[in-house]
Design an enzyme around this catalytic site. Structure first.
Site, PDB file in Angstrom:
ATOM      1  N   TYR A 274      26.893  28.988  11.046  1.00 58.31           N
ATOM      2  CA  TYR A 274      26.108  27.964  10.353  1.00 58.31           C
ATOM      3  C   TYR A 274      26.587  27.864   8.907  1.00 58.31           C
ATOM      4  CZ  TYR A 274      22.781  28.001  14.277  1.00 58.31           C
ATOM      5  OH  TYR A 274      22.189  27.919  15.526  1.00 58.31           O
TER       6      TYR A 274
ATOM      7  N   LEU B 280      13.518  18.279  19.461  1.00 56.70           N
ATOM      8  CA  LEU B 280      13.293  16.850  19.196  1.00 56.70           C
ATOM      9  C   LEU B 280      14.484  16.003  19.632  1.00 56.70           C
ATOM     10  CD1 LEU B 280      11.548  16.960  15.685  1.00 56.70           C
ATOM     11  CD2 LEU B 280      10.504  16.819  17.964  1.00 56.70           C
TER      12      LEU B 280
END
Length: 345
Positions: free
Chosen positions: A53, A212
């Site tokens: 990340y 989502l």
């Protein structure tokens, strides 16, 4: 905030997890620290990162957060990170994978960036077909024995890979995985065919990512207008699994319409409905939230105490049914795996 055990372990974690993929990329250090502070204030305790990340910057930012806060603030945090993929342009033969050599170096580098002696949960970021699974499991067990990690988990494994890992660990008499991190949302339910049953059978907890659907379930994208502006698809319409032309199917719009209707009836946001749905699915330990800003995080945290009615859940299940093929996952296949106590087939 609800709390659950981290899979089959005795470690308690919040039902929502703070994902940090944006740290050091889309979210600067001040914004990242603000997100962690707010998440802890709201009762959250599980924070998830990975060595790739921000090419390590996410771990460095989290490490400086730990160093700058008093022990009573940082102690409740259950910290998770991952290793498997190459970093920093390393394209050497041993620069990736789940070998003892690479995982040992990857974990040690993560701990240096975090400024910590150990992490609570270390996850292998994906399956490695070139490394014997026995080697990987033995290495992870040694990390636990050395006090570098407390538990380990898997990420992006299929059902058979998960089951093989669990039973190999039992045969080898080494520590078993406690979690699996898969993609899971109203838009991506196919894990229910094999992966969820495998997790339930093994007592492994799920940590769903992209709940989502890359922002689709928040209602930000429209059926008759291609995305634009400061959104992920506005900046890159072809981005990964959530690409506009790949995801914008009739099924997707049907799901979005159903989520919007229930959200309006409840007086909450669409994101809250979508998050509540996935958080209460079988085997889920914690749902990973990914936010660019404190405002997005604040909106998503409102889902912490939201639970859907049976009728609302049934409506979302029907709208999002991915339509399993007749065999082996559909009705005809299921008939082959069932029988009645009264006799007959």
């Amino acid at each position: 905030m609800d709390y659950r055990t981290l899979g089959g372990s005795g470690c308690a974690v919040s039902s929502l997890c703070l994902g940090t993929m944006t740290f050091g990329a889309e979210t600067d250090e001040a914004g990242a620290h603000q997100q962690i502070d707010r998440f802890i204030e709201a009762g959250g305790n599980l924070v998830d990162t990975a060595d790739v990340y921000g090419d390590g910057r996410s771990e460095e930012i989290i490490g400086r957060w730990f160093a700058s806060r008093p022990a009573n603030v940082t102690e409740p945090v259950v910290l998770a990170t991952k290793g498997r993929f190459p970093r920093g342009g390393d394209d050497s033969p041993n620069g990736a994978g789940l070998s003892a050599r690479h995982l040992t170096r990857a974990l040690d580098a993560s701990l240096r960036r975090l400024g910590l002696e150990s992490v609570d949960l270390y996850q292998v970021h994906a399956y490695d077909p070139l490394t014997p699974l026995e080697e990987t499991l033995r290495t992870l067990d040694q990390f636990i024995r050395a006090g570098k990690i407390r538990y380990y988990g898997l990420s992006n494994f299929t059902g058979w890979q998960l089951t093989k890992a669990v039973w190999l660990a039992r045969v080898m008499n080494v520590a078993e995985p406690v979690t699996l991190q898969p993609q899971y949302s109203l838009l991506a339910r196919e894990i229910e065919w094999e992966i969820v049953p495998a997790a339930l059978d093994a007592g492994v907890g799920l940590l769903p990512w992209s709940p989502l659907g890359g922002g689709w379930l928040s209602g930000k994208y429209q059926r008759d207008a291609r995305p634009g502006g400061a959104t992920r698809l506005g900046e890159d319409p072809g981005r990964g699994m959530e690409a506009y032309d790949r995801r914008g199917t009739q099924r997707t719009w049907q799901i979005i319409d159903t989520v919007r209707k229930i959200a309006a009836e409840r007086g909450v946001t669409m994101a809250e409905i979508a998050l509540a749905w996935v958080t209460d699915r079988p085997a889920v330990s914690a749902t990973i939230l990914g936010a660019r800003s404190a405002g997005q995080l604040e909106a998503n945290l409102r889902a912490a105490d939201l639970h859907l009615t049976a009728q609302e859940t049934a409506g979302l299940d029907a709208a999002s049914d991915p339509g399993a093929p007749d065999y082996p996952y559909g009705e005809l296949g299921a008939d082959q795996r069932s029988r009645s106590l009264a006799g007959g087939r």
